[in-house]
Structures are given as structure tokens and as C-alpha cells.
Scaffold this motif. Structure first.
Motif, PDB file in Angstrom:
ATOM      1  N   ILE A 292      52.093 108.479  64.580  1.00 49.00           N
ATOM      2  CA  ILE A 292      52.532 109.847  64.316  1.00 49.00           C
ATOM      3  C   ILE A 292      53.532 109.822  63.167  1.00 49.00           C
ATOM      4  CG2 ILE A 292      53.530 111.908  65.337  1.00 49.00           C
ATOM      5  CD1 ILE A 292      52.881 110.623  68.102  1.00 49.00           C
ATOM      6  N   LYS A 293      53.274 110.612  62.144  1.00 49.80           N
ATOM      7  CA  LYS A 293      54.064 110.552  60.914  1.00 49.80           C
ATOM      8  C   LYS A 293      55.505 111.037  61.055  1.00 49.80           C
ATOM      9  CE  LYS A 293      50.083 111.134  57.924  1.00 49.80           C
ATOM     10  NZ  LYS A 293      49.391 110.096  57.750  1.00 49.80           N
ATOM     11  N   LYS A 294      55.794 111.822  62.067  1.00 49.55           N
ATOM     12  CA  LYS A 294      57.161 112.352  62.179  1.00 49.55           C
ATOM     13  C   LYS A 294      58.139 111.354  62.797  1.00 49.55           C
ATOM     14  CE  LYS A 294      55.980 114.972  66.330  1.00 49.55           C
ATOM     15  NZ  LYS A 294      55.871 116.304  66.873  1.00 49.55           N
ATOM     16  N   TYR A 295      57.667 110.159  63.116  1.00 46.21           N
ATOM     17  CA  TYR A 295      58.521 109.126  63.677  1.00 46.21           C
ATOM     18  C   TYR A 295      58.569 107.923  62.758  1.00 46.21           C
ATOM     19  CZ  TYR A 295      57.859 111.871  67.880  1.00 46.21           C
ATOM     20  OH  TYR A 295      57.817 112.896  68.781  1.00 46.21           O
ATOM     21  N   LYS A 296      59.736 107.336  62.633  1.00 48.35           N
ATOM     22  CA  LYS A 296      59.909 106.125  61.848  1.00 48.35           C
ATOM     23  C   LYS A 296      59.830 104.935  62.802  1.00 48.35           C
ATOM     24  CE  LYS A 296      63.343 103.654  59.154  1.00 48.35           C
ATOM     25  NZ  LYS A 296      64.743 103.653  58.713  1.00 48.35           N
ATOM     26  N   VAL A 297      58.909 104.013  62.550  1.00 52.15           N
ATOM     27  CA  VAL A 297      58.776 102.825  63.404  1.00 52.15           C
ATOM     28  C   VAL A 297      59.917 101.870  63.081  1.00 52.15           C
ATOM     29  CG1 VAL A 297      57.342 100.848  64.010  1.00 52.15           C
ATOM     30  CG2 VAL A 297      56.275 103.058  63.564  1.00 52.15           C
ATOM     31  N   LEU A 298      60.701 101.545  64.112  1.00 51.78           N
ATOM     32  CA  LEU A 298      61.811 100.606  63.957  1.00 51.78           C
ATOM     33  C   LEU A 298      61.379  99.187  64.297  1.00 51.78           C
ATOM     34  CD1 LEU A 298      64.640 102.727  65.626  1.00 51.78           C
ATOM     35  CD2 LEU A 298      64.104 102.528  63.194  1.00 51.78           C
ATOM     36  N   LYS A 299      60.473  99.073  65.292  1.00 58.28           N
ATOM     37  CA  LYS A 299      60.078  97.744  65.737  1.00 58.28           C
ATOM     38  C   LYS A 299      58.825  97.843  66.598  1.00 58.28           C
ATOM     39  CE  LYS A 299      62.160  94.814  69.131  1.00 58.28           C
ATOM     40  NZ  LYS A 299      63.392  94.297  69.708  1.00 58.28           N
ATOM     41  N   GLU A 300      57.919  96.910  66.438  1.00 57.08           N
ATOM     42  CA  GLU A 300      56.782  96.804  67.356  1.00 57.08           C
ATOM     43  C   GLU A 300      57.229  95.913  68.508  1.00 57.08           C
ATOM     44  OE1 GLU A 300      52.043  95.764  67.588  1.00 57.08           O
ATOM     45  OE2 GLU A 300      53.121  95.302  65.750  1.00 57.08           O
TER      46      GLU A 300
END
Length: 80
Positions: A2-10
Motif C-alpha cells: 500500500i503506497k500510503k505506508y512507508k516500509v521500515l522493515k520486513e
């Protein structure tokens, strides 16, 4: 994703720590739509989690989907 979230870590396969535009941290579980086993698991998990009420169980913040995936979003609780 989802583009509105910034991935910090998998965290593990298809589970991510993300940040929203308000700087809230969430956990996103991603289920691919193109694999029927994941659709069944997603629907089962949603129904099961809606019924559970306990202080040690993180509640679902909400669910989302796009053209390729289903998502369950949980509040992130930092632990050791």
C-alpha cells in the motif's frame, strides 16, 4: 504494498513494520490474491481475530486490499 505506508522493515515473509503519514507504526500482513490458499487463510484469520477479545491479543486496526493483495493492519507494540 500500500503506497500510503512507508516500509521500515520486513519482519518476515509478507509481514512488514510500516509507518503512516501521522508517524504511527503498524504491522501489515500481506496475502497475495493470486494464490487461493492465501485468500482462504486471510478470510479465516479476519473472522477469528474479530471474535477474540483479550488484553494480550493485538486488535486489527483495519483491513485493506489492492488489485494484487489483501492486507491486515495491526497496531505495532514494541517489545524486547
Amino acid at each position: 504494498m500500500i503506497k500510503k505506508y512507508k516500509v521500515l522493515k520486513e519482519i518476515k515473509s509478507n509481514v512488514y513494520l510500516v509507518q503512516d503519514f501521522k508517524d504511527n507504526q503498524l504491522i501489515i500482513k500481506q496475502y497475495p490474491k493470486n494464490e487461493s490458499q492465501y485468500t482462504s487463510i486471510y478470510l479465516y484469520e479476519i473472522e477469528a481475530l474479530k471474535k477474540l477479545q483479550h488484553t494480550n491479543i493485538v486488535k486489527i486496526e483495519h483491513t485493506e486490499e489492492d488489485e494484487n493483495n489483501y492486507y491486515i493492519l495491526f497496531k505495532y507494540i514494541h517489545g524486547e
